[in-house]
Scaffold this motif. Structure first.
Motif, PDB file in Angstrom:
ATOM      1  N   ALA A 150       0.850  -1.239  -0.047  1.00 19.35           N
ATOM      2  CA  ALA A 150       0.041   0.071   0.115  1.00 19.35           C
ATOM      3  C   ALA A 150       0.977   1.231  -0.104  1.00 19.35           C
ATOM      4  O   ALA A 150       0.728   2.151  -0.725  1.00 19.35           O
ATOM      5  N   GLU A 151       2.055   1.271   0.566  1.00 20.67           N
ATOM      6  CA  GLU A 151       2.969   1.957   0.704  1.00 20.67           C
ATOM      7  C   GLU A 151       3.656   2.590  -0.417  1.00 20.67           C
ATOM      8  O   GLU A 151       3.625   3.742  -0.928  1.00 20.67           O
ATOM      9  N   GLU A 152       3.948   1.521  -1.211  1.00 26.64           N
ATOM     10  CA  GLU A 152       4.643   1.571  -2.563  1.00 26.64           C
ATOM     11  C   GLU A 152       3.558   2.219  -3.415  1.00 26.64           C
ATOM     12  O   GLU A 152       3.855   3.229  -4.231  1.00 26.64           O
ATOM     13  N   ALA A 191       2.845   5.877  -2.775  1.00 26.62           N
ATOM     14  CA  ALA A 191       4.117   6.737  -3.232  1.00 26.62           C
ATOM     15  C   ALA A 191       3.959   7.026  -4.603  1.00 26.62           C
ATOM     16  O   ALA A 191       4.489   8.157  -5.132  1.00 26.62           O
ATOM     17  N   LEU A 192       3.587   5.727  -5.446  1.00 28.15           N
ATOM     18  CA  LEU A 192       3.701   6.050  -6.879  1.00 28.15           C
ATOM     19  C   LEU A 192       2.720   7.063  -7.397  1.00 28.15           C
ATOM     20  O   LEU A 192       2.765   7.846  -7.996  1.00 28.15           O
ATOM     21  N   LEU A 193       1.299   6.855  -6.591  1.00 27.99           N
ATOM     22  CA  LEU A 193       0.144   7.792  -6.925  1.00 27.99           C
ATOM     23  C   LEU A 193       0.633   9.173  -6.485  1.00 27.99           C
ATOM     24  O   LEU A 193       0.343  10.119  -7.422  1.00 27.99           O
ATOM     25  N   GLY A 194       1.424   9.577  -5.602  1.00 28.29           N
ATOM     26  CA  GLY A 194       1.745  10.677  -5.187  1.00 28.29           C
ATOM     27  C   GLY A 194       2.670  11.465  -6.134  1.00 28.29           C
ATOM     28  O   GLY A 194       2.936  12.839  -6.004  1.00 28.29           O
ATOM     29  N   ARG A 195       3.262  10.674  -7.169  1.00 32.69           N
ATOM     30  CA  ARG A 195       4.209  11.304  -8.226  1.00 32.69           C
ATOM     31  C   ARG A 195       3.355  11.726  -9.403  1.00 32.69           C
ATOM     32  O   ARG A 195       3.866  12.278 -10.330  1.00 32.69           O
ATOM     33  N   VAL A 196       2.023  11.330  -9.299  1.00 36.77           N
ATOM     34  CA  VAL A 196       1.132  11.585 -10.514  1.00 36.77           C
ATOM     35  C   VAL A 196       0.754  12.864 -10.441  1.00 36.77           C
ATOM     36  O   VAL A 196      -0.002  13.238  -9.314  1.00 36.77           O
TER      37      VAL A 196
END
Length: 134
Positions: free
Chosen positions: A10-12, A15-20
């Protein structure tokens, strides 16, 4: 064919979504909420994610690999409209509207994506309206 892939933590995923760009203003709790509704998918090189004219119900965030949006001309030529790599989003209008797809998207190489159903995203936004503002 859609195949499930190994789920990221869930953290990974958050983190990916936070870069979108569309999600980058969301708080960590909101990113985790979006991460909870994602569905990991994998496509082989050349495999079609969706076709022009298909119903639009899912958007995708690239976690690995590359995709390209293409349009076919009546004479058979293909035009590449856009390319997508890790951290890119495509089909995002599906989160807000049920329009038909305006282009075909296919895997340019082995592709791993996170699918987000538009109905899941709209439900999240109804439950957490502050997310829509961000």
């Amino acid at each position: 064919m859609l195949r499930a892939t190994m789920p990221a933590s869930a953290e990974e995923t958050a983190a990916l979504l936070g870069r979108v760009p569309v999600f980058e203003e969301l708080a960590d709790d909101d990113l985790r909420r979006v991460a909870e509704v994602t569905v990991p998918r994998r496509f082989a090189t050349g495999e079609v994610v969706f076709r022009e004219g298909d119903d639009s119900d899912t958007c995708y965030v690239v976690s690995a690999g590359h995709a390209r949006a293409i349009r076919e001309h009546p004479d058979g030529r293909q035009i590449t409209l856009a390319t997508f790599g890790p951290g890119d989003i495509f089909g995002e209008l599906a989160m807000f509207d049920d329009e038909r797809r305006s282009a075909t998207v296919e895997a340019a190489d082995d592709l791993e994506v996170l699918g987000i159903l538009g109905s899941d995203m709209r439900r999240l936004l109804r439950r957490h309206p502050d997310m829509a503002v961000k």
